[in-house]
Design an enzyme around this catalytic site. Structure first.
Site, mmCIF file in Angstrom:
data_model
loop_
_atom_site.group_PDB
_atom_site.id
_atom_site.type_symbol
_atom_site.label_atom_id
_atom_site.label_comp_id
_atom_site.label_asym_id
_atom_site.label_seq_id
_atom_site.Cartn_x
_atom_site.Cartn_y
_atom_site.Cartn_z
ATOM 1 N N ASP A 90 0.813 -1.066 0.101
ATOM 2 C CA ASP A 90 0.013 -0.008 0.051
ATOM 3 C C ASP A 90 0.774 1.107 0.187
ATOM 4 O OD1 ASP A 90 -2.244 1.549 -0.035
ATOM 5 O OD2 ASP A 90 -3.103 0.865 1.759
ATOM 6 N N ASP A 269 -8.096 -6.934 2.024
ATOM 7 C CA ASP A 269 -6.959 -6.799 2.987
ATOM 8 C C ASP A 269 -7.647 -6.469 4.271
ATOM 9 O OD1 ASP A 269 -7.053 -3.859 2.196
ATOM 10 O OD2 ASP A 269 -5.885 -4.057 3.864
ATOM 11 N N CYS A 307 -13.269 -26.362 13.645
ATOM 12 C CA CYS A 307 -11.923 -25.891 13.046
ATOM 13 C C CYS A 307 -10.890 -27.054 13.142
ATOM 14 C CB CYS A 307 -11.623 -24.646 13.594
ATOM 15 S SG CYS A 307 -9.834 -23.863 12.914
ATOM 16 N N CYS A 309 -7.642 -26.238 12.544
ATOM 17 C CA CYS A 309 -6.468 -25.805 12.667
ATOM 18 C C CYS A 309 -5.465 -26.372 13.978
ATOM 19 C CB CYS A 309 -6.487 -24.121 12.918
ATOM 20 S SG CYS A 309 -6.518 -23.590 14.510
ATOM 21 N N CYS A 312 -6.691 -25.472 17.421
ATOM 22 C CA CYS A 312 -7.910 -26.137 17.938
ATOM 23 C C CYS A 312 -7.658 -27.622 18.079
ATOM 24 C CB CYS A 312 -8.941 -25.873 16.802
ATOM 25 S SG CYS A 312 -9.640 -24.297 16.777
ATOM 26 N N HIS A 338 -5.421 -19.058 14.952
ATOM 27 C CA HIS A 338 -6.757 -19.599 14.778
ATOM 28 C C HIS A 338 -7.574 -18.664 13.722
ATOM 29 C CE1 HIS A 338 -10.743 -20.930 15.075
ATOM 30 N NE2 HIS A 338 -11.309 -19.849 15.442
#
Ligand SMILES: [Zn+2]
Length: 372
Positions: A90, A269, A307, A309, A312, A338
């Protein structure tokens, strides 16, 4: 550079591929924010393992520290931070809203206070283009003036006018730089316009005419109502060439992403997943939970039962709650991991749903599963 791979029958949603110098990024995607060349509390390897194909850094901040020369000497942004996927930078438009950084603005450019050295820095559209190409981003953003949505019509007109003049300067400076450096870098234009219908349309038309590699909608998601934000998106999206990637800057939340995707937005974003994680707001398949609440002290379930992940699979809510109480920094990593994983999976599911022509169904299903 951008190729549409499928379109939803019922909504404006589409999937695509953004072809960059550092691989293909599947759209729609949400870029984790790495302003200072790191996504807070996460490693580059973790991002890759989650399937992140694009991140966004900030050329204005990098220009101040560690400096463009330094990044160049370290082999460019990809080599320096060792992230071999797409990187957007940016330009500094957003930082003009920061009273800590912003000093003054004129048609020539913008004065910032360097928070690291305390010195004054002057940035012109031409200088920003040079910085972004020297940093080595795959996608550079034009320097724009982002009026706040809470400012009035007069400010919106003034900022949009300046954004247009700067977009023209960015475009011609960038073309010359690409030629001089022998580099190919994508340049995205940014349309502004506050919350005014005519101004939003006019700005989209102006940016569209300049034929950038992609188009962005800026100055939104700044506290205005959702209705006003999505109206602005509705005004601008139809003006842009269908074949170009459309980027809605600063958005976000799962709900906002789903809505914007249905309107044909391809890129996002947002600090939403990481900042919320640091504030203990955890995104789950059943809605957001505040994991620092006492009711989780003996909760043996994972953050999100749906989840898969690593966090988790490994830790209970009770354990993470304990780490928060003990002010152990490691918990910030676990929670950030997470939340970013959750949003990356969401975008993956969105892409699959669009390809299978059931995006609307997926969106409704997701929204109805989110209990406040
Ligand atoms: Zn998880």
């Amino acid at each position: 550079m951008f190729k549409i791979t499928s379109e939803d029958n019922e909504t404006g949603a589409r999937t695509g591929q953004l072809h960059t110098a550092h691989g293909i990024a599947q759209t729609p995607f949400l870029m984790p924010v790495a302003t200072k060349m790191t996504v807070k509390y996460l490693t580059q390897t973790e991002l890759l393992n989650m399937g992140v194909e694009s991140i966004i850094s900030n050329s204005m901040i990098l220009t101040m520290a560690p400096g463009v020369e330094h990044i160049k000497e370290m082999g460019g942004i990809h080599k320096f931070m060792n992230f071999n996927k797409c990187i957007f930078t940016d330009s500094g438009g957003f930082q003009m809203q920061s009273p800590k950084l912003f000093l003054s603005i004129s048609d020539r450019g913008v004065h910032f206070r360097d928070p690291f050295s305390g010195k004054k820095t002057f940035l012109t559209p031409e200088a920003v283009m040079k910085n972004e190409i020297e940093i080595g981003a795959d996608v550079a953003m034009c320097l724009d003036q982002m009026p706040h949505t809470t400012q009035g019509q007069e400010d919106w007109i003034q900022a949009t006018k300046r954004t247009h003049a700067w977009a023209e300067r960015c475009k011609s400076a960038h073309r010359l730089l690409e030629y001089n450096y022998g580099e190919k870098q994508m340049l995205f234009g940014i349309a502004q316009g506050g919350l005014d219908k005519k101004l939003r349309i006019k700005s989209a038309e102006f940016i569209e005419k300049l034929n950038f590699d992609g188009v962005a909608m800026g100055g939104l998601c700044l506290g205005e109502s959702k209705e006003a934000m999505f109206k602005a998106v509705d005004y601008q999206v139809p003006v842009f060439n269908k074949e170009k990637a459309r980027y809605l800057m600063g958005v976000g939340s799962p709900e906002d992403i789903l809505e914007a995707v249905s309107k044909g937005v391809d890129c996002f974003d947002s600090i939403y997943p990481t900042q919320n994680a640091r504030h203990c707001n955890i995104l789950t398949s059943k809605g957001t939970i505040k994991i620092d609440r006492g009711k989780y002290a003996k909760d043996t379930k994972p953050l999100d039962e749906n989840c898969d992940c690593e966090v988790c699979k490994t830790y209970s809510r009770a354990y993470l709650y304990h780490l928060i109480r003990m002010k152990e920094k490691s918990v910030l990593r676990h929670l950030s991991y997470h939340n970013v994983y959750f949003t990356q999976k969401l975008l993956q599911k969105i892409r699959v749903a669009i390809k299978e022509n059931r995006f609307k169904e997926y969106k409704d299903e997701f929204l109805s599963s989110q209990t406040p």
